[in-house]
Design an enzyme around this catalytic site. Structure first.
Site, mmCIF file in Angstrom:
data_model
loop_
_atom_site.group_PDB
_atom_site.id
_atom_site.type_symbol
_atom_site.label_atom_id
_atom_site.label_comp_id
_atom_site.label_asym_id
_atom_site.label_seq_id
_atom_site.Cartn_x
_atom_site.Cartn_y
_atom_site.Cartn_z
ATOM 1 N N GLU A 331 -74.958 15.011 8.122
ATOM 2 C CA GLU A 331 -76.132 14.891 7.247
ATOM 3 C C GLU A 331 -77.325 15.736 7.694
ATOM 4 O OE1 GLU A 331 -75.871 10.549 5.254
ATOM 5 O OE2 GLU A 331 -76.472 10.519 7.354
ATOM 6 N N VAL A 332 -77.100 16.988 7.919
ATOM 7 C CA VAL A 332 -78.195 17.879 8.314
ATOM 8 C C VAL A 332 -78.902 18.384 7.058
ATOM 9 C CG1 VAL A 332 -78.834 19.967 9.570
ATOM 10 C CG2 VAL A 332 -76.929 18.547 10.381
#
Length: 478
Positions: A331-332
């Site tokens: 989840e960058v």
């Protein structure tokens, strides 16, 4: 039905009373099938033997590689005596009319002072007969699983007397990795709560504590190399941290239960709390051509980033003895990287163009190399696998996203990598109409491939959820 009719109608005869007594006695003669999870091979007889805490003993077989002084088993003997006889408090010896009952444990390999690892055998054979039980295992970790099974075989009648039935068991885990994850960043858990969770894990033969110890909300791990990370990033610098002593206590407790402690230090995203105690680590976000005052993921363009990470993971590797470490990578949010002119210039220099997945892959490959140099095997979330073109540098991928998670498992296995499956077992958002049955109907091997392990993802709550083969769950000690 005839006997019941006679009793209700009041027409007793000697034969009727005899049949009634015989029926009651037969109800008390039963096999014990409450072992959790269900062993590979399990034979139980109605023949049963009385147990008395004053004439009950644990001991080592003559040929056992482990003998008295084995820290893991000596500790286990004390624990399981209390678990088997929970209402027995008198430690004095008294004359007993009961014959002695001995549980004799024999181990092939003396690994009493070590830690469980990915290759540790948990196979055991348990045989219960009159006056004794024989427990044989390759390692102390298998013996622990056998002692847990033995404790589950003991039961009490209505008068409080203890019994165990004649039993033969052969057992080994179907999956070598059976984990529970606790997120102690979003919801700080006192050490005592973690220790109780480890106890409960052992009761169901889980063997990996995935400690998601830090994240965006807080950084409770007290680093000796970078003390400001917790003093400035924890919810409270004194009451909501895990000191080095706390961590050692958790690891020591887990070892005695045969549980590995797998730490996760997730980056480059999920690192808001890191930046509070380590200036210059996070990426400054821009609004137009000026800094907005906010920060995004770890800055992958600075050499200082990798110098910091090398020092931090060197410490973490020395604190946590397990050969695996979880590096995160999920989840960058690329929006801050996109806004930063220095990051964009770095991407052009590296030939990444405007593909920020390549930038994340570059960062993660550097972190993987750092941990590899420390003789640690890295685990990453599936995002890293999806973005990583050079997948040969990866070892273990944890699949967590919804959708066709078995499709992802198939892709990872096809690439020759090992898989941890977490997708079907998120328990943090049960919802108002939660359907618990769906956790029991997962078939993680319902695809063509190999090298899959299994994990239970547990966020925010110190709750243990267990699997049982009788309910068609294919992840556990099967």
């Amino acid at each position: 039905m005839e006997v019941m009719y006679m009793v209700r109608s009041g027409r007793y005869t000697r034969l009727n009373v005899y049949l009634l007594i015989l029926s009651v006695l037969q109800l008390n003669l039963h096999t014990v099938e409450g072992v959790w999870p269900l062993p590979q091979a399990f034979t139980s007889s109605t023949e049963r033997y009385p147990l008395n805490p004053q004439a009950f003993y644990f001991g080592y077989g003559r040929q056992s590689a482990a003998q008295q002084g084995c820290s893991v088993l000596d500790s286990a003997f004390r624990r399981y005596f209390s678990l088997i006889f929970p209402d027995y408090t008198d430690g004095r010896l008294h004359f007993s009319q009961y014959k002695p009952f001995t549980v004799e444990v024999s181990i092939d390999h003396d690994d009493c002072e070590g830690y469980p690892n990915e290759d540790s055998s948990e196979r055991y054979n348990l045989s219960v007969s009159a006056g004794q039980a024989s427990l044989k295992a390759e390692t102390v970790w298998g013996a622990l699983r056998g002692l847990e099974t033995f404790s589950q075989l003991v039961y009490q009648n209505d008068f409080g007397s203890y019994f165990i039935n004649k039993t033969e068991i052969e057992d080994f885990p179907r999956f070598q990795f059976r984990g529970i994850l606790l997120d102690t960043s979003r919801h700080y858990l006192p050490v005592q709560a973690i220790l109780k969770t480890l106890d409960a894990m052992a009761y169901s033969k889980f063997n990996v504590f995935h400690w998601h110890i830090v994240d965006d909300p807080s950084f409770p791990y007290q680093s000796s190399s970078f003390p400001d990370l917790s003093s400035k990033g924890a919810f409270h610098p004194m009451t909501h941290i895990y000191t080095q002593s706390d961590v050692r206590r958790v690891i020591s407790h887990a070892r005695l239960w045969g549980i590995r402690v797998l730490p996760e230090f997730d980056s480059p995203g999920h690192t808001t709390s890191w930046g509070k105690g380590q200036p210059g680590l996070l990426t400054p976000c821009y609004n137009g051509g000026t800094p907005s005052g906010t920060f995004g993921p770890v800055n992958p363009a600075l050499p200082s980033t990798y110098q910091f990470m090398a020092r931090l993971f060197k410490e973490v590797s020395s604190v946590f003895p397990d050969s695996y470490i979880h590096l995160g990578g999920d989840e960058v949010d690329f929006s801050c990287w996109k806004s930063n002119p220095d990051v964009r210039a770095f991407m052009q220099k590296m030939g990444f163009g405007s593909d920020f997945t390549k930038l994340e892959a570059f960062y993660m490959e550097n972190i993987v190399n750092i941990t590899s140099a420390l003789n640690k095997t890295s685990i990453v979330w599936q995002d890293v696998f999806d973005y990583h073109e050079r997948r040969s540098s990866l070892s273990v991928v944890e699949v967590w996203r919804e959708g066709c998670y078995l499709c992802e498992v198939r892709r990872v296995a096809k690439a020759g990598l090992r898989v941890i499956l977490a997708s079907p077992w998120y328990l943090d958002l049960p919802g108002p109409t939660h359907n618990w049955a769906r956790y029991y109907t997962v078939w993680p091997l319902a695809f063509k491939g190999q090298k899959i392990t299994c994990v239970l993802w547990l966020v925010l709550f110190a709750v243990v959820f267990v699997f049982h083969d009788n309910l068609q769950v294919k992840c556990g000690f099967l």
